[in-house]
Motif scaffolding. Sequence first.
Motif, PDB file in Angstrom:
ATOM      1  N   SER A 115      39.330  33.689  66.987  1.00 57.58           N
ATOM      2  CA  SER A 115      38.379  33.162  66.406  1.00 57.58           C
ATOM      3  C   SER A 115      38.645  33.083  64.751  1.00 57.58           C
ATOM      4  O   SER A 115      39.707  33.685  64.298  1.00 57.58           O
ATOM      5  CB  SER A 115      37.049  33.608  66.701  1.00 57.58           C
ATOM      6  N   LEU A 116      37.853  32.536  64.237  1.00 53.70           N
ATOM      7  CA  LEU A 116      37.899  32.539  62.698  1.00 53.70           C
ATOM      8  C   LEU A 116      36.425  32.254  62.120  1.00 53.70           C
ATOM      9  O   LEU A 116      35.538  31.552  63.086  1.00 53.70           O
ATOM     10  CB  LEU A 116      38.811  31.651  61.841  1.00 53.70           C
ATOM     11  N   GLU A 117      35.888  32.459  60.969  1.00 50.62           N
ATOM     12  CA  GLU A 117      34.728  32.142  60.549  1.00 50.62           C
ATOM     13  C   GLU A 117      34.410  30.653  60.770  1.00 50.62           C
ATOM     14  O   GLU A 117      35.247  29.830  60.248  1.00 50.62           O
ATOM     15  CB  GLU A 117      34.388  32.619  59.132  1.00 50.62           C
ATOM     16  N   ASP A 118      33.064  30.171  61.004  1.00 49.54           N
ATOM     17  CA  ASP A 118      32.776  29.144  60.996  1.00 49.54           C
ATOM     18  C   ASP A 118      32.056  28.989  59.272  1.00 49.54           C
ATOM     19  O   ASP A 118      31.276  29.526  58.870  1.00 49.54           O
ATOM     20  CB  ASP A 118      31.483  28.701  61.729  1.00 49.54           C
ATOM     21  N   VAL A 119      33.107  28.452  58.296  1.00 48.37           N
ATOM     22  CA  VAL A 119      32.754  28.298  57.064  1.00 48.37           C
ATOM     23  C   VAL A 119      31.539  27.879  56.540  1.00 48.37           C
ATOM     24  O   VAL A 119      31.000  28.016  55.615  1.00 48.37           O
ATOM     25  CB  VAL A 119      34.001  27.773  56.206  1.00 48.37           C
ATOM     26  N   ARG A 120      30.861  27.054  57.379  1.00 46.35           N
ATOM     27  CA  ARG A 120      29.693  26.097  57.173  1.00 46.35           C
ATOM     28  C   ARG A 120      28.465  26.986  57.369  1.00 46.35           C
ATOM     29  O   ARG A 120      27.769  26.795  56.694  1.00 46.35           O
ATOM     30  CB  ARG A 120      29.497  25.061  58.254  1.00 46.35           C
ATOM     31  N   ARG A 121      28.856  28.171  57.596  1.00 45.03           N
ATOM     32  CA  ARG A 121      27.699  29.375  57.806  1.00 45.03           C
ATOM     33  C   ARG A 121      27.634  29.852  56.186  1.00 45.03           C
ATOM     34  O   ARG A 121      26.687  30.435  55.920  1.00 45.03           O
ATOM     35  CB  ARG A 121      27.887  30.374  58.557  1.00 45.03           C
ATOM     36  N   PHE A 122      28.780  29.682  55.516  1.00 50.79           N
ATOM     37  CA  PHE A 122      28.781  30.331  54.236  1.00 50.79           C
ATOM     38  C   PHE A 122      28.469  29.190  53.146  1.00 50.79           C
ATOM     39  O   PHE A 122      28.032  29.518  52.145  1.00 50.79           O
ATOM     40  CB  PHE A 122      30.310  30.797  53.720  1.00 50.79           C
ATOM     41  N   VAL A 123      29.106  28.268  53.478  1.00 52.00           N
ATOM     42  CA  VAL A 123      28.954  26.928  52.509  1.00 52.00           C
ATOM     43  C   VAL A 123      28.413  25.644  53.260  1.00 52.00           C
ATOM     44  O   VAL A 123      29.139  25.040  54.144  1.00 52.00           O
ATOM     45  CB  VAL A 123      30.262  26.424  51.966  1.00 52.00           C
ATOM     46  N   PRO A 124      27.227  25.370  53.505  1.00 46.09           N
ATOM     47  CA  PRO A 124      26.844  24.304  54.292  1.00 46.09           C
ATOM     48  C   PRO A 124      27.302  23.079  53.813  1.00 46.09           C
ATOM     49  O   PRO A 124      27.707  22.736  52.599  1.00 46.09           O
ATOM     50  CB  PRO A 124      25.247  24.391  53.916  1.00 46.09           C
ATOM     51  N   LEU A 125      27.385  22.112  54.772  1.00 48.05           N
ATOM     52  CA  LEU A 125      27.976  20.639  54.610  1.00 48.05           C
ATOM     53  C   LEU A 125      27.592  20.124  53.399  1.00 48.05           C
ATOM     54  O   LEU A 125      27.930  19.561  52.439  1.00 48.05           O
ATOM     55  CB  LEU A 125      27.566  19.955  55.676  1.00 48.05           C
ATOM     56  N   SER A 126      26.081  20.605  52.833  1.00 48.02           N
ATOM     57  CA  SER A 126      25.487  19.907  51.593  1.00 48.02           C
ATOM     58  C   SER A 126      25.861  20.560  50.264  1.00 48.02           C
ATOM     59  O   SER A 126      25.621  19.874  49.313  1.00 48.02           O
ATOM     60  CB  SER A 126      23.914  20.048  51.675  1.00 48.02           C
ATOM     61  N   ASP A 127      26.695  21.622  50.426  1.00 40.59           N
ATOM     62  CA  ASP A 127      27.262  22.331  49.229  1.00 40.59           C
ATOM     63  C   ASP A 127      28.280  21.618  48.785  1.00 40.59           C
ATOM     64  O   ASP A 127      29.352  21.653  49.473  1.00 40.59           O
ATOM     65  CB  ASP A 127      27.400  23.742  49.713  1.00 40.59           C
ATOM     66  N   ALA A 128      28.237  21.153  47.497  1.00 41.49           N
ATOM     67  CA  ALA A 128      29.513  20.224  46.984  1.00 41.49           C
ATOM     68  C   ALA A 128      30.361  21.282  46.515  1.00 41.49           C
ATOM     69  O   ALA A 128      31.546  20.614  45.650  1.00 41.49           O
ATOM     70  CB  ALA A 128      28.915  19.420  45.961  1.00 41.49           C
ATOM     71  N   ARG A 129      30.301  22.602  46.706  1.00 44.50           N
ATOM     72  CA  ARG A 129      31.489  23.402  46.092  1.00 44.50           C
ATOM     73  C   ARG A 129      32.698  23.169  46.654  1.00 44.50           C
ATOM     74  O   ARG A 129      33.756  23.312  45.896  1.00 44.50           O
ATOM     75  CB  ARG A 129      30.950  25.016  46.152  1.00 44.50           C
ATOM     76  N   LYS A 136      31.844  16.502  58.844  1.00 43.23           N
ATOM     77  CA  LYS A 136      31.405  17.656  59.594  1.00 43.23           C
ATOM     78  C   LYS A 136      32.061  19.028  59.282  1.00 43.23           C
ATOM     79  O   LYS A 136      31.444  19.965  60.147  1.00 43.23           O
ATOM     80  CB  LYS A 136      31.164  17.411  61.331  1.00 43.23           C
ATOM     81  N   TYR A 137      33.009  19.063  58.586  1.00 42.44           N
ATOM     82  CA  TYR A 137      33.632  20.298  58.489  1.00 42.44           C
ATOM     83  C   TYR A 137      33.847  20.921  57.098  1.00 42.44           C
ATOM     84  O   TYR A 137      33.948  19.855  56.434  1.00 42.44           O
ATOM     85  CB  TYR A 137      34.961  20.472  59.170  1.00 42.44           C
ATOM     86  N   LYS A 138      33.895  22.066  56.678  1.00 43.06           N
ATOM     87  CA  LYS A 138      34.411  22.232  55.544  1.00 43.06           C
ATOM     88  C   LYS A 138      35.961  22.797  55.682  1.00 43.06           C
ATOM     89  O   LYS A 138      36.696  22.514  54.761  1.00 43.06           O
ATOM     90  CB  LYS A 138      33.728  23.431  54.917  1.00 43.06           C
ATOM     91  N   VAL A 139      36.233  23.676  56.520  1.00 41.05           N
ATOM     92  CA  VAL A 139      37.610  24.154  56.895  1.00 41.05           C
ATOM     93  C   VAL A 139      37.669  23.821  58.341  1.00 41.05           C
ATOM     94  O   VAL A 139      37.343  24.675  59.037  1.00 41.05           O
ATOM     95  CB  VAL A 139      38.081  25.430  56.319  1.00 41.05           C
ATOM     96  N   PRO A 140      38.139  22.428  58.951  1.00 37.52           N
ATOM     97  CA  PRO A 140      38.315  22.209  60.454  1.00 37.52           C
ATOM     98  C   PRO A 140      38.804  23.295  61.392  1.00 37.52           C
ATOM     99  O   PRO A 140      38.120  23.575  62.090  1.00 37.52           O
ATOM    100  CB  PRO A 140      39.038  20.939  60.389  1.00 37.52           C
ATOM    101  N   HIS A 141      39.927  23.844  60.866  1.00 40.12           N
ATOM    102  CA  HIS A 141      40.699  25.132  61.858  1.00 40.12           C
ATOM    103  C   HIS A 141      39.865  26.034  61.773  1.00 40.12           C
ATOM    104  O   HIS A 141      40.093  27.034  62.765  1.00 40.12           O
ATOM    105  CB  HIS A 141      42.055  25.044  61.844  1.00 40.12           C
ATOM    106  N   PHE A 142      38.912  26.500  61.047  1.00 39.43           N
ATOM    107  CA  PHE A 142      38.285  27.660  60.959  1.00 39.43           C
ATOM    108  C   PHE A 142      36.827  27.084  61.554  1.00 39.43           C
ATOM    109  O   PHE A 142      36.505  27.887  62.573  1.00 39.43           O
ATOM    110  CB  PHE A 142      37.731  28.061  59.632  1.00 39.43           C
TER     111      PHE A 142
END
Length: 316
Positions: A115-129, A136-142
């Motif tokens: 597995s890998l981290e679901d980055v959305r738990r660290f950077v929510p989709l609403s976060d523009a960083r 729907k993804y920040k880093v799709p393969h994570f």
Amino acid sequence: MADRKIITVFGATGAQGGGLVRAIAADPAGGFAARAVTRDVDSDKARALAKLGAEVVAADVDDEASMRRALEGAYGAYFVTFFWAHFSAEKELAEARSMAHAAKAAGVHHVIWSSLEDVRRFVPLSDARMPTMHDKYKVPHFDAKGEADRFFTDAGLRTTFLYPSFYWENLIYFGAGPKKGPDGALYFTLPTGNAKMAGVAAEDIGRVAYGIFKAGDAYVGKTVGAAGEHLTGAEMAAKMTRALGREIRFNGPSPDEYRAYGFPGAVELGNMFQFYRDFEGPVNAVRDVARSRALDPQLLSFDQWLAENAAKIPLE
Ligand SMILES: NC(=O)c1ccc[n+]([C@@H]2O[C@H](COP(=O)([O-])OP(=O)(O)OC[C@H]3O[C@@H](n4cnc5c(N)ncnc54)[C@H](OP(=O)(O)O)[C@@H]3O)[C@@H](O)[C@H]2O)c1
């Protein structure tokens, strides 16, 4: 064979699964036998695994019945999905769902899910960083791998969640190695600033997985990272300079600059490196080098990996 516990290994002709098959084969007294899964039992890679003593079986993750047959009678299963074969997080989710279903149906005792981290738990989709991808993804393969954890937990499977690190082989095969700049000098580019990034020799991921199976139930329900060393981009460049005997300069663009390079995958990888940079603490804590070494006494440092592999790094 009959008295040994069978581990069905998906991706057996690949980097992660191959390392696990070879680790099992190298320890005939260890009590485990490898069942290597491939779509083509006649390929050179599949034949090489058979030569090592692995049972080689045909299965395709797109054909759940074939997966169940591959898992029949197995004590353990190693599951890895194949993002770079199709670049689809949705397909990766479907692959993981099928794997969990098949393992449940076969009554597998211990699953390792790569597995890998679901980055959305660290950077929510609403976060523009970092930009949101495909809505729907920040880093799709994570994200897809992390989201897929629930298929294994919901099925009640006794699962260890294994987090690989950046393969140092990416320097050879994935275009991540040093490149010639307009001034003719060689530059290693990594948008991770001064953060230390977890890296690993791909072969060690399978060896860590073998250590987890050997530990019985100790790592069931746990998340375990595999890392050989945590290094900044500048440290990696300095080590490459020594190993290659050629000056490798470090080039550290910002993630925004990296995403703007525009090559296929630049946004996804820019987001991934930004995640490694901005969440260095938690990302590296789970990828603990001492624990990786305890599970895999042969674990390579970057210098050791370079001693074996530096000559294969293309210097463009
Ligand atoms: N590169 C990195 O730094 C890095 C870091 C962390 C995680 N990862 C993840 O690692 C995963 C890939 O693992 P890897 O590097 O071990 O793979 P790999 O070396 O590219 O090998 C791919 C394997 O997938 C098998 N495969 C592909 N499609 C299949 C299907 N439909 N059914 C059954 N088997 C199939 C292939 O087997 P056959 O062709 O023999 O059937 C092959 O063994 C990716 O999801 C990636 O996100 C990579």
